[in-house]
Design an enzyme around this catalytic site. Sequence first.
Site, mmCIF file in Angstrom:
data_model
loop_
_atom_site.group_PDB
_atom_site.id
_atom_site.type_symbol
_atom_site.label_atom_id
_atom_site.label_comp_id
_atom_site.label_asym_id
_atom_site.label_seq_id
_atom_site.Cartn_x
_atom_site.Cartn_y
_atom_site.Cartn_z
ATOM 1 N N ARG A 37 25.695 -3.081 4.228
ATOM 2 C CA ARG A 37 27.126 -3.171 3.889
ATOM 3 C C ARG A 37 27.773 -1.783 3.899
ATOM 4 O O ARG A 37 28.864 -1.577 4.448
ATOM 5 C CB ARG A 37 27.248 -3.815 2.506
ATOM 6 C CG ARG A 37 28.639 -3.838 1.899
ATOM 7 C CD ARG A 37 28.521 -4.536 0.550
ATOM 8 N NE ARG A 37 29.769 -4.574 -0.194
ATOM 9 C CZ ARG A 37 30.131 -3.659 -1.082
ATOM 10 N NH1 ARG A 37 29.358 -2.601 -1.303
ATOM 11 N NH2 ARG A 37 31.272 -3.782 -1.731
ATOM 12 N N GLY A 118 10.552 1.594 6.241
ATOM 13 C CA GLY A 118 9.547 2.505 5.680
ATOM 14 C C GLY A 118 8.978 3.443 6.728
ATOM 15 O O GLY A 118 9.568 3.631 7.802
ATOM 16 N N GLY A 120 6.497 3.351 8.921
ATOM 17 C CA GLY A 120 6.257 2.857 10.279
ATOM 18 C C GLY A 120 7.557 2.786 11.066
ATOM 19 O O GLY A 120 7.620 3.183 12.237
ATOM 20 N N ASP A 144 7.635 -0.183 -1.635
ATOM 21 C CA ASP A 144 6.443 0.624 -1.952
ATOM 22 C C ASP A 144 6.756 2.026 -2.493
ATOM 23 O O ASP A 144 5.881 2.664 -3.082
ATOM 24 C CB ASP A 144 5.563 0.777 -0.699
ATOM 25 C CG ASP A 144 5.080 -0.563 -0.158
ATOM 26 O OD1 ASP A 144 5.157 -1.560 -0.899
ATOM 27 O OD2 ASP A 144 4.636 -0.612 1.002
ATOM 28 N N MET A 186 1.975 -5.212 -5.388
ATOM 29 C CA MET A 186 2.004 -4.775 -3.981
ATOM 30 C C MET A 186 2.078 -3.258 -3.878
ATOM 31 O O MET A 186 2.097 -2.546 -4.883
ATOM 32 C CB MET A 186 3.193 -5.405 -3.271
ATOM 33 C CG MET A 186 2.868 -6.727 -2.626
ATOM 34 S SD MET A 186 4.213 -7.247 -1.545
ATOM 35 C CE MET A 186 3.407 -8.503 -0.594
ATOM 36 N N ALA A 203 0.236 -1.585 -19.754
ATOM 37 C CA ALA A 203 -1.090 -2.039 -19.301
ATOM 38 C C ALA A 203 -2.194 -1.238 -19.982
ATOM 39 O O ALA A 203 -2.030 -0.046 -20.252
ATOM 40 C CB ALA A 203 -1.195 -1.862 -17.789
ATOM 41 N N SER A 234 -6.884 -9.093 -26.154
ATOM 42 C CA SER A 234 -6.478 -9.400 -24.783
ATOM 43 C C SER A 234 -6.078 -8.098 -24.093
ATOM 44 O O SER A 234 -5.724 -7.128 -24.757
ATOM 45 C CB SER A 234 -5.295 -10.373 -24.773
ATOM 46 O OG SER A 234 -4.179 -9.756 -25.374
HETATM 47 O O1 F6P Z 1 5.501 -2.502 2.738
HETATM 48 C C1 F6P Z 1 5.924 -3.509 1.889
HETATM 49 C C2 F6P Z 1 4.821 -4.510 1.660
HETATM 50 O O2 F6P Z 1 5.347 -5.540 0.866
HETATM 51 C C3 F6P Z 1 3.529 -3.957 1.074
HETATM 52 O O3 F6P Z 1 3.627 -3.749 -0.312
HETATM 53 C C4 F6P Z 1 2.547 -5.013 1.485
HETATM 54 O O4 F6P Z 1 1.237 -4.513 1.529
HETATM 55 C C5 F6P Z 1 3.024 -5.380 2.859
HETATM 56 O O5 F6P Z 1 4.418 -5.073 2.892
HETATM 57 C C6 F6P Z 1 2.847 -6.822 3.258
HETATM 58 O O6 F6P Z 1 3.201 -6.916 4.606
HETATM 59 P P1 F6P Z 1 3.563 -8.241 5.392
HETATM 60 O O7 F6P Z 1 4.972 -8.605 5.037
HETATM 61 O O8 F6P Z 1 3.457 -7.842 6.819
HETATM 62 O O9 F6P Z 1 2.586 -9.284 4.967
#
Ligand code: F6P
Length: 340
Positions: A37, A118, A120, A144, A186, A203, A234
């Site tokens: 946007r 990201g 890549g 991430d 993740m 945690a 726990s």
């Molecule tokens: O990069 C973001 C992410 O959600 C990572 O945390 C996770 O490992 C990956 O993408 C999962 O990738 P995909 O959507 O290709 O399964």
Amino acid sequence: MKAKKTARKRGPLRSGPRSIAVLCSGGDAPGMNAAVRAVVRCAIFHGLDVYGVYKGYTGLLEGTFEKMNLRSVANIIQRGGTILKTDRCQAFFQKSARAEAVHILRRKKIDALVVIGGEGSYTGAHLMQKENGFKVVGIPGTIDNDVYGSEYTIGFDTAVNTALDAIDKIRDTASAHDRVFLVEVMGRTSAEIAMRVGVSGGAETIVVPGKTNAAIIDDLARSLKKSAAAGKLSSIVVVAESGHPEFTTQLALDLRAKHGIDPRVAILGYLQRGGTPTAQDRYMASLMGAHAVDALVNGKSNLSIGVVNGAIAEIPLRKTVGRHKKADHALLKLAAILAS
Ligand code: F6P
């Protein structure tokens, strides 16, 4: 963080583009829509034509472009996912595909591309400019928070809050049954989400990549036994997914087999990628999107629009690719002290 003053321009500057495109690439992240946007509306403000490219680099190669107007991005700031859709494009690893993408962009008289994604996605963008002289600007968009050179990536705050909400709920059942829970978050190979969620969620332990599996299991068993001896009935253990499928499930099996501890496993997974973006993600995405367009209008490119020392900053794209942000391991010690 203060927004930069944006002076109204009368059409694009001579060194800047007349027409730009924007795409999302890689895993979607809450706040990507706010960035789209901002790019669209700021580009129009500066007198540029702006195109949305559907499905990331795949859409670029297939030519799925749509000319955007002010209304194209109405009512999206509050929505997760991305209206432009996204993709992980294997073809873009090929030099010839990147040359073809630039050819398609030039044929459509598009002078520059904003890539929201990201590391890549940044690599693809950087190579497009390096190999073909095409102007690109990156906006870090991934839950991430692992893009090198930026303290923040769009989607991180929402993902952390989603995981925290889940952990607060899991804690209720963990406490009701006096159980240990391994909660996997993740982050691919990055521990940023795990660290933030672990400290903020109280945690008992945070498991991050870096050690051998045997060392991870022994350390974890020692810490859980210590907690039990201290009277904890726990425990919540936050586990970074580590890029290995079934990592956390195997951890639970090994804890049972080797140490007689019987944890339950909760894998939060894709939940963390969805949902309404937090104020932080909408705000950062808006500032980054606006800054990306300003940079292009001022003739700059091959940049990542990130955050450095709490302020929006321009980082050369080449410095961000092929590198990984190091997690702050001091947080592991802090989490242990706070959970004692
Ligand atoms: O990069 C973001 C992410 O959600 C990572 O945390 C996770 O490992 C990956 O993408 C999962 O990738 P995909 O959507 O290709 O399964």
